[in-house]
Design an enzyme around this catalytic site. Structure first.
Site, PDB file in Angstrom:
ATOM      1  N   GLU A  34      43.609  91.245  24.245  1.00  0.00           N
ATOM      2  CA  GLU A  34      43.259  91.815  22.955  1.00  0.00           C
ATOM      3  C   GLU A  34      43.672  93.286  22.993  1.00  0.00           C
ATOM      4  O   GLU A  34      43.265  93.999  23.919  1.00  0.00           O
ATOM      5  CB  GLU A  34      41.741  91.697  22.728  1.00  0.00           C
ATOM      6  CG  GLU A  34      41.365  92.172  21.356  1.00  0.00           C
ATOM      7  CD  GLU A  34      39.861  92.109  21.069  1.00  0.00           C
ATOM      8  OE1 GLU A  34      39.102  91.600  21.912  1.00  0.00           O
ATOM      9  OE2 GLU A  34      39.477  92.604  19.995  1.00  0.00           O
ATOM     10  N   ARG A 260      36.588  86.022  37.541  1.00  0.00           N
ATOM     11  CA  ARG A 260      37.088  87.370  37.258  1.00  0.00           C
ATOM     12  C   ARG A 260      37.217  88.153  38.539  1.00  0.00           C
ATOM     13  O   ARG A 260      36.509  87.894  39.508  1.00  0.00           O
ATOM     14  CB  ARG A 260      36.102  88.131  36.377  1.00  0.00           C
ATOM     15  CG  ARG A 260      35.944  87.620  35.001  1.00  0.00           C
ATOM     16  CD  ARG A 260      34.853  88.416  34.317  1.00  0.00           C
ATOM     17  NE  ARG A 260      35.357  89.643  33.726  1.00  0.00           N
ATOM     18  CZ  ARG A 260      35.910  89.703  32.519  1.00  0.00           C
ATOM     19  NH1 ARG A 260      36.027  88.617  31.785  1.00  0.00           N
ATOM     20  NH2 ARG A 260      36.356  90.840  32.036  1.00  0.00           N
ATOM     21  N   LYS A 270      36.417  96.778  29.180  1.00  0.00           N
ATOM     22  CA  LYS A 270      37.154  97.687  28.310  1.00  0.00           C
ATOM     23  C   LYS A 270      36.209  98.572  27.494  1.00  0.00           C
ATOM     24  O   LYS A 270      36.529  99.721  27.223  1.00  0.00           O
ATOM     25  CB  LYS A 270      38.067  96.890  27.388  1.00  0.00           C
ATOM     26  CG  LYS A 270      39.382  96.543  28.075  1.00  0.00           C
ATOM     27  CD  LYS A 270      40.382  95.974  27.102  1.00  0.00           C
ATOM     28  CE  LYS A 270      40.179  94.494  26.949  1.00  0.00           C
ATOM     29  NZ  LYS A 270      41.222  93.840  26.157  1.00  0.00           N
TER      30      LYS A 270
HETATM   31  P1  ATP Z   1      36.974  93.144  28.960  1.00  0.00           P
HETATM   32  O1  ATP Z   1      35.823  92.251  29.300  1.00  0.00           O
HETATM   33  O2  ATP Z   1      37.313  94.143  29.990  1.00  0.00           O
HETATM   34  O3  ATP Z   1      36.899  93.748  27.585  1.00  0.00           O
HETATM   35  P2  ATP Z   1      38.549  90.986  28.061  1.00  0.00           P
HETATM   36  O4  ATP Z   1      38.410  89.738  28.833  1.00  0.00           O
HETATM   37  O5  ATP Z   1      37.849  91.042  26.763  1.00  0.00           O
HETATM   38  O6  ATP Z   1      38.231  92.200  28.980  1.00  0.00           O
HETATM   39  P3  ATP Z   1      41.177  90.482  27.149  1.00  0.00           P
HETATM   40  O7  ATP Z   1      42.154  91.430  26.597  1.00  0.00           O
HETATM   41  O8  ATP Z   1      40.602  89.463  26.242  1.00  0.00           O
HETATM   42  O9  ATP Z   1      40.050  91.358  27.790  1.00  0.00           O
HETATM   43  O10 ATP Z   1      41.738  89.791  28.458  1.00  0.00           O
HETATM   44  C1  ATP Z   1      42.994  89.180  28.515  1.00  0.00           C
HETATM   45  C2  ATP Z   1      43.003  88.178  29.617  1.00  0.00           C
HETATM   46  O11 ATP Z   1      42.706  88.805  30.871  1.00  0.00           O
HETATM   47  C3  ATP Z   1      41.970  87.093  29.413  1.00  0.00           C
HETATM   48  O12 ATP Z   1      42.595  85.847  29.644  1.00  0.00           O
HETATM   49  C4  ATP Z   1      40.916  87.376  30.436  1.00  0.00           C
HETATM   50  O13 ATP Z   1      40.341  86.188  30.888  1.00  0.00           O
HETATM   51  C5  ATP Z   1      41.699  88.094  31.541  1.00  0.00           C
HETATM   52  N1  ATP Z   1      40.828  89.029  32.258  1.00  0.00           N
HETATM   53  C6  ATP Z   1      40.112  90.041  31.725  1.00  0.00           C
HETATM   54  N2  ATP Z   1      39.380  90.658  32.667  1.00  0.00           N
HETATM   55  C7  ATP Z   1      39.640  90.030  33.842  1.00  0.00           C
HETATM   56  C8  ATP Z   1      39.199  90.186  35.194  1.00  0.00           C
HETATM   57  N3  ATP Z   1      38.324  91.151  35.536  1.00  0.00           N
HETATM   58  N4  ATP Z   1      39.685  89.358  36.138  1.00  0.00           N
HETATM   59  C9  ATP Z   1      40.576  88.399  35.802  1.00  0.00           C
HETATM   60  N5  ATP Z   1      41.029  88.196  34.561  1.00  0.00           N
HETATM   61  C10 ATP Z   1      40.579  88.984  33.578  1.00  0.00           C
HETATM   62 MG    MG Z   2      38.461  88.842  25.826  1.00  0.00          MG
END
Ligand code: ATP
Ligand code: MG
Length: 560
Positions: A34, A260, A270
């Site tokens: 995102e 994760r 984020k």
């Molecule tokens: P945050 O929780 O930091 O806001 P998010 O999961 O909302 O992160 P996205 O932009 O939706 O952020 O993430 C894109 C992809 O990266 C998703 O498929 C998510 O599962 C993966 N991802 C995000 N954080 C991690 C992590 N700490 N370890 C592994 N994969 C991750």
């Molecule tokens: Mg997400």
């Protein structure tokens, strides 16, 4: 590695699917960020996995922006994400897509669900919807609007799209089961009204699909074969499957969840990273203390080291916390081979060689790398006045101190053996200069004397040294898992940045981009953003040894 031993359970599944001819042997993955912030080290794990399994199997990977929430998203973030994925070493070719590319198809899918009696327009307020939802232990209640006719739903939904209603007046919901044990299945929202500008589709839309509705269907539209995501989406899988069962798109993706990446002494949410930036706790998303890809790059972490780290961490279903030392070790291993050696003095103390004539100059040949002769040599200017590291001198030294002390001797690396004859202090009693004498016969490599001393220290000539700002970093937080606490901001490490006025060997003033090893001190990378022509800035990438490993181990043991 042989074909029969995949590295992890996801690679095993993919190998089995290829063997059984599922999806005609194709492997199509996607990385779906995102664009509401910069990518962090956790994302790197997902990027390495998605692009990695596709590359290993002649597959393809999409970079798909999940731009369904225009309030929080921006093009700046989208560009930063593209840059970071490229820098990590991955290429999506012409497969850069957006959830917004599918807004028409998603809208059509929503109408199709209404037509089938599987979706309805709800006119409860957000608050009321929350109350009707129930809890983990109690079932939800049906909305009084749940039994609207197909015609009425269609009419209302079309008018939502036309902009006849205000934000929040209605939502479109799936009609599934308000008493499901899985809260995600209790008539989740599909579309909401948002009269806002969207970074790509501008004002074309005033209703936006919810993430859950857009995500699984975008996977299906793109022909994703293996939709790899983190564990928190496990409970959403039945919902994605429900959409696919109702709508029967041509492709059916298989979602597989993995844990994760959590890194000790930092945060990888984020929202929290955004707060650190907007409230000024760090100097930006690319502050070298941040766990963002942009921050790690600026700090001097090589992309290959990050990829190596992700592969060491591996892919499992078990949530765990990885020590920062694991990442730093990948960086050290990479730079030990890759980085050229240089001399620099972080906390300078002046040395005057009283028996070395003022107008004498000579050049000392120095190796750029101890085990890579192909990287060549350079010439270090040697003069009467030099700088050495303040810590390499001790006035009241213990017996085992083999560096410089009054009356003691030490070897200058690539230079001569010198003896400390006199210590000059200022009025406050602080040592400001050492008067030493050098032994002409002990020149490194070519001297006639084979006299040996126990210590060797580094130095730079005062005549051509480059004055520089060097930034020494430490952990951003003082606790193992700061993100787990509400008051996480109070756990910021006040000593996470120390700035020193250093002197560097000549030539480092023009250094760009690539990290060096400063002998005996660690790895350092020029900061291309803050360096000026007259004053270079260097970031410490990592120290030579891991001073934190023990502390982290103790903290981990206490926690588990
Ligand atoms: P945050 O929780 O930091 O806001 P998010 O999961 O909302 O992160 P996205 O932009 O939706 O952020 O993430 C894109 C992809 O990266 C998703 O498929 C998510 O599962 C993966 N991802 C995000 N954080 C991690 C992590 N700490 N370890 C592994 N994969 C991750
Ligand atoms: Mg997400």
């Amino acid at each position: 590695m042989t074909d029969s031993e995949p590295r992890d359970f996801i690679r095993q599944i993919i190998q089995d699917d290829i063997a059984s001819g599922k999806h005609d042997g194709a492997v199509v993955t996607r990385f779906p960020p995102e664009p509401n912030g910069y990518l962090h080290i956790g994302h790197a794990k997902s990027i390495c996995l998605n692009f990695g399994v596709a590359n290993e199997n002649n597959g393809k990977t999409y970079l798909r922006f999940d731009d369904t929430n225009p309030c929080k998203e921006s093009e700046e973030y989208a560009h930063a994400i593209e840059r970071d994925v490229h820098w990590l070493g991955f290429d999506w070719g012409d497969r850069l897509t957006h959830a917004s590319d599918y807004f028409d198809k998603l809208y059509a899918a929503a109408e199709q669900l209404i037509e089938m009696g599987k979706a309805y327009v709800d006119s409860l307020s957000a608050e009321e919807i929350r109350e009707h939802r129930g809890t983990l232990t109690s079932p939800g209640k049906n909305s009084p609007y749940r039994d609207r006719s197909v015609d009425e739903n269609m009419d209302l939904f079309r008018r939502m799209k036309k902009g006849e209603f205000k934000d929040g007046e209605h939502v479109l919901r799936a009609k599934i089961d308000m008493s499901s044990a899985n809260i995600n299945m209790r008539d989740p929202a599909l579309y909401r009204i948002r009269h806002v500008h969207h970074q790509r589709s501008s004002r074309e839309w005033c209703i936006y699909p919810m993430y859950d509705f857009a995500h699984g269907l975008s996977d299906a539209f793109e022909g994703i074969t293996h939709s790899l995501c983190t564990l928190e989406f496990e409970d959403h899988r039945p919902l994605y499957d429900w959409f696919i069962d109702q709508l029967e798109p041509p492709h059916r993706p298989r979602q597989i969840e993995f844990s994760r990446l959590n890194l000790a002494y930092t945060v990888t949410s984020k929202r929290k990273l955004n707060q650190l930036v907007t409230e000024g706790y760090v100097a930006g998303w690319d502050d070298p203390r941040m766990p963002t890809i942009a921050g790690l790059r600026r700090r001097g972490f090589p992309a290959a080291a990050i990829r190596d780290f992700c592969s060491r961490v591996g892919i499992t279903k078990k949530n765990n916390m990885i020590e920062m030392a694991v990442l730093e070790n990948s960086v050290r291993e990479n730079l030990d081979v890759a980085a050229e050696r240089r001399m620099a003095v972080l906390k300078p103390l002046k040395v005057v060689l009283t028996n070395y004539p003022e107008d004498r100059e000579e050049f000392m040949e120095a190796q750029n790398h101890p085990n890579r002769p192909e990287l060549g040599v350079r010439q270090l200017l040697f003069t009467r006045e030099l700088y050495i590291e303040r810590d390499d001198f001790m006035e009241d030294a213990p017996r085992k101190f083999f560096r410089l002390k009054p009356g003691g001797e030490v070897r200058l690396r690539y230079g001569y053996i010198i003896r400390c004859d006199d210590v000059i202090k200022d009025d406050a009693g602080e040592v400001i200069e050492l008067r030493c004498s050098f032994d002409e016969e002990t020149r490194s490599g070519t001297g006639s004397s084979d006299r040996k001393v126990k210590g060797t220290i580094h130095w730079v000539s005062a005549r051509n040294a480059v004055a520089a700002e060097v930034r020494l970093y430490d952990r951003l937080f003082t606790e193992l898992d700061p993100g787990a606490q509400d008051e996480y901001l109070s756990l910021l490490n006040p000593g996470s940045l120390e700035i020193v006025a250093a002197v560097l060997e000549a030539g480092l003033g023009d250094a760009k981009d690539k990290p060096f090893q400063f002998e005996r001190l660690g790895y350092f990378c020029p900061d291309d953003k803050d360096s000026t022509e007259t004053r270079p800035v260097f970031n410490r990438v990592v120290t030579l040894r891991d001073s934190w490993a023990k502390l982290e181990k103790q903290a981990m043991l206490q926690k588990h």
